[in-house]
Design an enzyme around this catalytic site. Structure first.
Site, mmCIF file in Angstrom:
data_model
loop_
_atom_site.group_PDB
_atom_site.id
_atom_site.type_symbol
_atom_site.label_atom_id
_atom_site.label_comp_id
_atom_site.label_asym_id
_atom_site.label_seq_id
_atom_site.Cartn_x
_atom_site.Cartn_y
_atom_site.Cartn_z
ATOM 1 N N ASP A 28 0.897 -1.051 0.003
ATOM 2 C CA ASP A 28 -0.101 -0.201 -0.088
ATOM 3 C C ASP A 28 0.939 1.167 -0.086
ATOM 4 O O ASP A 28 1.901 1.304 0.894
ATOM 5 C CB ASP A 28 -1.020 0.332 1.261
ATOM 6 N N ILE A 29 0.700 1.982 -1.031
ATOM 7 C CA ILE A 29 1.637 3.232 -0.940
ATOM 8 C C ILE A 29 1.106 4.519 0.013
ATOM 9 O O ILE A 29 1.990 5.460 0.194
ATOM 10 C CB ILE A 29 1.603 3.835 -2.540
ATOM 11 N N GLU A 87 -12.216 3.115 -0.178
ATOM 12 C CA GLU A 87 -11.462 3.893 -0.928
ATOM 13 C C GLU A 87 -11.420 3.554 -2.388
ATOM 14 O O GLU A 87 -11.135 4.652 -3.187
ATOM 15 C CB GLU A 87 -10.177 3.459 -0.519
ATOM 16 N N HIS A 92 -10.786 -5.755 -1.748
ATOM 17 C CA HIS A 92 -9.301 -5.849 -1.501
ATOM 18 C C HIS A 92 -9.314 -6.109 0.012
ATOM 19 O O HIS A 92 -10.138 -5.706 0.652
ATOM 20 C CB HIS A 92 -8.460 -4.531 -1.861
ATOM 21 N N HIS A 94 -6.503 -5.741 3.370
ATOM 22 C CA HIS A 94 -5.402 -5.064 3.879
ATOM 23 C C HIS A 94 -4.750 -6.115 5.045
ATOM 24 O O HIS A 94 -5.354 -6.692 5.764
ATOM 25 C CB HIS A 94 -5.927 -3.822 4.800
#
Length: 129
Positions: A28-29, A87, A92, A94
């Site tokens: 994750d950026i 988001e 997805h 995390h």
């Protein structure tokens, strides 16, 4: 097409951790913690629980060794799993190295890591797989 599909196709660069025919994992950026990794299905589905049962099973099996690798690289009590999904309209999960529940607080500030720091973490996690 979501930003995640563009990442999968290589149109947007990422710090890839792992990939197979159904899934793609990358750092994750905007991480909460160093090693914070996103694991996404290649099929573009907005909501986590709209994914097929078979794909849900495979998803966790795909994510498991990644979580174990993160634990080897990032000092933590465990790797937490979170599904938020607001988001990006592409399901997805995390994987976040945590020492307390506060480490998974998405309302707090995100880490700002350099490209060199991301690359080093990526290489270390990949080496553990």
């Amino acid at each position: 097409m979501t930003i995640f599909t563009k990442i999968i196709k290589g149109e947007i660069p990422s710090y890839k951790i792992a990939e197979n025919e159904h899934f793609y994992a990358f750092l994750d950026i905007f991480p909460l913690m160093k090693g914070h990794t996103l694991v996404i299905p290649k099929v573009e589905t907005d909501k986590f629980f709209d994914v097929s049962d078979d794909l849900l099973r495979e998803w966790l099996v795909f994510a498991k060794p990644i979580a174990k690798a993160i634990e080897q690289v990032v000092p933590c009590n465990r790797v937490g799993v979170s599904v938020v999904g607001l988001e990006v309209p592409h399901a997805h999960i995390h994987l976040i190295p945590i020492n307390s529940v506060q480490d998974m607080d998405f309302s707090r500030g995100k880490l700002k890591l350099s490209a060199e720091e991301f690359k080093a973490i990526q290489e270390q996690i990949v080496a553990q797989l």
